[in-house]
Write an enzyme that holds these catalytic residues in place. Structure first.
Site, PDB file in Angstrom:
ATOM      1  N   THR A 201      -5.665  -9.764  -9.228  1.00 26.34           N
ATOM      2  CA  THR A 201      -4.525 -10.325  -8.544  1.00 26.34           C
ATOM      3  C   THR A 201      -4.769 -11.572  -8.406  1.00 26.34           C
ATOM      4  O   THR A 201      -6.008 -12.038  -7.793  1.00 26.34           O
ATOM      5  CB  THR A 201      -4.092  -9.598  -7.401  1.00 26.34           C
ATOM      6  OG1 THR A 201      -4.136  -7.994  -7.545  1.00 26.34           O
ATOM      7  CG2 THR A 201      -2.856 -10.131  -6.568  1.00 26.34           C
ATOM      8  N   ARG A 229       5.516   2.251 -10.850  1.00 27.83           N
ATOM      9  CA  ARG A 229       4.257   1.953  -9.982  1.00 27.83           C
ATOM     10  C   ARG A 229       4.173   0.767  -8.925  1.00 27.83           C
ATOM     11  O   ARG A 229       4.581  -0.146  -9.707  1.00 27.83           O
ATOM     12  CB  ARG A 229       3.215   2.140 -10.863  1.00 27.83           C
ATOM     13  CG  ARG A 229       1.886   2.324  -9.895  1.00 27.83           C
ATOM     14  CD  ARG A 229       1.235   0.738  -9.975  1.00 27.83           C
ATOM     15  NE  ARG A 229      -0.173   0.801  -9.471  1.00 27.83           N
ATOM     16  CZ  ARG A 229      -0.658  -0.415  -9.343  1.00 27.83           C
ATOM     17  NH1 ARG A 229      -0.214  -1.614  -9.547  1.00 27.83           N
ATOM     18  NH2 ARG A 229      -2.145  -0.472  -8.960  1.00 27.83           N
TER      19      ARG A 229
HETATM   20  N1  GLY Z   1      -4.305  -5.229  -7.241  1.00 27.46           N
HETATM   21  C1  GLY Z   1      -3.427  -5.223  -8.324  1.00 27.46           C
HETATM   22  C2  GLY Z   1      -2.796  -3.868  -8.528  1.00 27.46           C
HETATM   23  O1  GLY Z   1      -3.481  -2.934  -8.405  1.00 27.46           O
HETATM   24  O2  GLY Z   1      -1.614  -3.575  -8.631  1.00 27.46           O
END
Ligand code: GLY
Length: 337
Positions: A201, A229
């Site tokens: 991210t 998700r």
């Molecule tokens: N940290 C990004 C995700 O798992 O969506």
């Protein structure tokens, strides 16, 4: 005499102000171009919110590591969806989008949620409808590259890896659709193999010349995720957190696990108790490691005075970028995990 005392008072205020290492921006991973863009804005007197929004936008446009922006991390249906968050540490206002479909500028849509609604998070198709109302352009997020990746996963690798447990047919061998199977003893799920290229991210924390703090994230989530998700990145306190009274933090890594522990919030609350940023980030990571020793993730923390630090787990080292008065050209800071 009064005049001299007044001048001394002003001088003291200025020294105190200059003692603070602001403006400053801290960015996860090797995302230099985003950091440069944010620093440019801060240096020219721009706001922390603008710096984080514009910095993350660079990554969305440049498809950083293919884990941010369009054309990366296709889900089980081959579609790329986006999660993003922007938090204003001055007002404690938050704007976020999750599982955003067919709109490229996720963090800017998040900013519109922040500025043009009294909500905090919008999701899925309705987030897309909101974005269109706000003037954003609807287009596919699929590219030839993401389509090829998905075809290989689906046709050659028989949908491996995936995120299913206790279903039939056996998800470690077959594609779905699946049906639930009830096991007497629930199994502990640790997820498919994850690394920085699967849960990566952009997380940014910035402080502007006024001392205002902002934090934000943008990601296309986990590769081959189950459609719908939502990861840690758009969740306030998980993906990022900001509070002018303390500072800010941002997280990256295996979001399905990390969001259960609100690591950015933990890091900020640690700093509120006087813990320095590095130890605050370590405390946030440590909390997760107790339950998931092998999880992959990292946290960056920035105090309101411009002190920064980071901690990580499940990878050899974690790089992050800093730009402030003292670091206008340097490479990434590397933290060993
Ligand atoms: N940290 C990004 C995700 O798992 O969506």
């Amino acid at each position: 005499m009064i005049k001299i005392l007044f001048l001394l008072f002003i001088l003291q205020i200025e020294v105190a102000y200059n003692d603070q290492n602001i403006p400053i921006v801290v960015t996860t991973w090797n995302f230099l171009n985003s950091t440069i863009r944010a620093w440019d804005i801060l240096q020219n007197g721009g706001s922390a919110l603008d710096a984080v929004e514009q910095g993350a936008t660079v990554c969305e446009e440049q498809q950083c590591d293919r884990t941010v922006g369009f054309g990366g991390s296709p889900d089980e249906d081959g579609e790329t969806t986006l999660d993003a968050l922007l938090m204003d540490g001055k007002t404690m206002n938050v704007g976020a989008v999750a599982a955003l479909r067919r709109i490229k500028s996720a963090i800017s849509v998040a900013r519109h949620v922040l500025e043009h609604t009294t909500h905090s998070i919008l999701v899925g198709d309705q987030a897309t409808d909101f974005a269109k109302q706000m003037g954003f352009h609807e287009e596919t997020l699929t590219t030839a590259e993401s389509k090829k990746l998905w075809m290989k996963w689906h046709n050659e690798n028989h949908c491996q890896p995936n995120f299913w447990v206790d279903v039939t047919p056996d998800p470690s061998k077959h594609c779905g659709p699946y049906k639930p199977v009830i096991h007497v003893k629930p199994r502990k799920y640790t997820g498919p193999h994850v690394d920085q290229y699967n849960h990566d991210t952009i997380g940014m924390v910035a402080i502007d010349q006024n001392g205002d703090v902002a934090a934000g994230t943008s990601t296309n989530g986990a590769k081959y995720k189950i459609p719908g998700r939502v990861g840690d990145s758009p969740i306030p306190g998980a993906g990022a957190y900001a509070d002018n009274a303390v500072g800010g933090a941002a997280a990256t890594g295996d979001g399905d696990l990390m969001l259960r522990f609100l690591p950015s919030f933990v890091a900020v609350e640690e700093m509120r108790r006087g813990t320095p940023p590095t130890q605050a980030a370590q405390a946030a990571i440590g909390r997760i490691r107790t339950h998931y020793p092998d999880f992959m993730g990292a946290v960056v923390a920035l105090s309101k005075d411009g002190e920064y630090g980071a901690a990580c787990n499940g990878i050899a080292a974690f790089p992050f970028y800093v730009r402030d008065r003292n670091h206008s050209k340097s490479g990434p800071v590397i933290v060993e995990c």
